[in-house]
Design an enzyme around this catalytic site. Sequence first.
Site, PDB file in Angstrom:
ATOM      1  N   LYS A  16       0.842  -1.216   0.000  1.00  0.00           N
ATOM      2  CA  LYS A  16       0.000   0.000   0.000  1.00  0.00           C
ATOM      3  C   LYS A  16       0.874   1.262   0.000  1.00  0.00           C
ATOM      4  O   LYS A  16       0.631   2.194  -0.752  1.00  0.00           O
ATOM      5  CB  LYS A  16      -0.907   0.037   1.245  1.00  0.00           C
ATOM      6  N   LYS A  38      -2.392   9.366   7.054  1.00  0.00           N
ATOM      7  CA  LYS A  38      -2.614   8.031   7.615  1.00  0.00           C
ATOM      8  C   LYS A  38      -3.073   8.210   9.061  1.00  0.00           C
ATOM      9  O   LYS A  38      -2.494   9.010   9.814  1.00  0.00           O
ATOM     10  CB  LYS A  38      -1.329   7.198   7.517  1.00  0.00           C
ATOM     11  N   GLY A 115      -3.031  -2.115   7.691  1.00  0.00           N
ATOM     12  CA  GLY A 115      -3.279  -3.550   7.481  1.00  0.00           C
ATOM     13  C   GLY A 115      -4.127  -3.846   6.264  1.00  0.00           C
ATOM     14  O   GLY A 115      -4.019  -3.182   5.238  1.00  0.00           O
TER      15      GLY A 115
HETATM   16  N1  LIG Z   1       6.656  -3.076  -6.273  1.00  0.00           N
HETATM   17  C1  LIG Z   1       7.554  -3.246  -5.304  1.00  0.00           C
HETATM   18  N2  LIG Z   1       8.874  -3.398  -5.622  1.00  0.00           N
HETATM   19  C2  LIG Z   1       9.812  -3.565  -4.658  1.00  0.00           C
HETATM   20  N3  LIG Z   1       9.543  -3.607  -3.345  1.00  0.00           N
HETATM   21  C3  LIG Z   1       8.257  -3.468  -2.961  1.00  0.00           C
HETATM   22  C4  LIG Z   1       7.201  -3.283  -3.919  1.00  0.00           C
HETATM   23  N4  LIG Z   1       6.047  -3.192  -3.237  1.00  0.00           N
HETATM   24  C5  LIG Z   1       6.346  -3.288  -1.935  1.00  0.00           C
HETATM   25  N5  LIG Z   1       7.664  -3.450  -1.754  1.00  0.00           N
HETATM   26  C6  LIG Z   1       8.374  -3.617  -0.459  1.00  0.00           C
HETATM   27  O1  LIG Z   1       7.612  -4.546   0.320  1.00  0.00           O
HETATM   28  C7  LIG Z   1       7.532  -4.123   1.683  1.00  0.00           C
HETATM   29  C8  LIG Z   1       6.075  -3.946   2.068  1.00  0.00           C
HETATM   30  O2  LIG Z   1       5.496  -2.904   1.280  1.00  0.00           O
HETATM   31  P1  LIG Z   1       4.650  -1.721   1.924  1.00  0.00           P
HETATM   32  O3  LIG Z   1       5.319  -1.183   3.147  1.00  0.00           O
HETATM   33  O4  LIG Z   1       4.349  -0.766   0.837  1.00  0.00           O
HETATM   34  O5  LIG Z   1       3.362  -2.544   2.363  1.00  0.00           O
HETATM   35  P2  LIG Z   1       2.060  -1.989   3.123  1.00  0.00           P
HETATM   36  O6  LIG Z   1       0.892  -2.691   2.541  1.00  0.00           O
HETATM   37  O7  LIG Z   1       2.058  -0.509   3.098  1.00  0.00           O
HETATM   38  O8  LIG Z   1       2.326  -2.511   4.616  1.00  0.00           O
HETATM   39  P3  LIG Z   1       1.618  -1.991   5.989  1.00  0.00           P
HETATM   40  O9  LIG Z   1       0.406  -2.843   6.162  1.00  0.00           O
HETATM   41  O10 LIG Z   1       2.666  -2.235   7.017  1.00  0.00           O
HETATM   42  O11 LIG Z   1       1.288  -0.524   5.840  1.00  0.00           O
HETATM   43  C9  LIG Z   1       8.358  -2.836   1.770  1.00  0.00           C
HETATM   44  O12 LIG Z   1       9.670  -3.171   2.167  1.00  0.00           O
HETATM   45  C10 LIG Z   1       8.372  -2.319   0.342  1.00  0.00           C
HETATM   46  O13 LIG Z   1       9.495  -1.517   0.034  1.00  0.00           O
HETATM   47 MG   LIG Z   2       2.009   0.863   4.649  1.00  0.00          MG
END
Ligand SMILES: Nc1ncnc2c1ncn2[C@@H]1O[C@H](COP(=O)(O)OP(=O)(O)OP(=O)(O)O)[C@@H](O)[C@H]1O
Ligand SMILES: [Mg+2]
Length: 227
Positions: A16, A38, A115
């Site tokens: 996300k 957020k 989440g």
């Molecule tokens: N397209 C992508 N390419 C490379 N790395 C990615 C990509 N998407 C996500 N990541 C990596 O995966 C991990 C999780 O991504 P992210 O933090 O964006 O998830 P989230 O859904 O926001 O998690 P949360 O529920 O904790 O907010 C991070 O380390 C992020 O840098």
């Molecule tokens: Mg996040």
Amino acid sequence: MTKGIFITGTGTDVGKTYVTALTAKSLVESGINAGYYKAAISGAETVEESDAGYVKKVSEIKQDTNTILSYLYKNPLSPHLSAKIEGNPVEIEKLKKDFENVLTSHEFVLVEGSGGIVCPIRYDENSIIMLEDIIKAFELDTIVVADAGLGTINAAVLTVSYLNNKNINVRGIILNNYDNNSLMHRDNLFMIEKLTGIKVIAIVPKNAKNITFLCDPVKTLLRGEIK
Ligand SMILES: Nc1ncnc2c1ncn2[C@@H]1O[C@H](COP(=O)(O)OP(=O)(O)OP(=O)(O)O)[C@@H](O)[C@H]1O
Ligand SMILES: [Mg+2]
């Protein structure tokens, strides 16, 4: 013009923040004064090292760091549990005030959820706040971020179905870690659109520096037009 969009996902860690940062970057590059907000982050010591700080850095949004987050918990747990341990539970009135504040100084605000879609934000004897209560309080439509890989059909369809049951509008789905050379990824995109009736509006490949919109982002995000 709609005032913003709520970005939720099929689970924690689906990307996300990564996708939101690239979306904000794309809007800023199009000359739109985009903001980010957020409600609650768990598992960070400071705003700068949290999701909010990451989005600000990547997208280069011009926003005062103090306005992008309402609650910061140190324990990497669901916000309701972090608040049970650390105190300072979420108050919906504070969220509304803080969100309104970001709206006043931005054309369009990207709001990231915590989440997946079923996420208790506060659960105690005084109040129960689920993520959908925040979406409704802010009067926003949603975008669902889903991983492009195995298991995503189930997760995406269940997430959209939950949102439909709560009468929350889904504007589109974004597939993260998408590989156009993968037959499975291409089929996941096709099947998710068929089974949810919702368009995949953008894809983000692994390590992408930009988001690839499959629609006009201004029409879909800012004007709320869904084709
Ligand atoms: N397209 C992508 N390419 C490379 N790395 C990615 C990509 N998407 C996500 N990541 C990596 O995966 C991990 C999780 O991504 P992210 O933090 O964006 O998830 P989230 O859904 O926001 O998690 P949360 O529920 O904790 O907010 C991070 O380390 C992020 O840098
Ligand atoms: Mg996040």
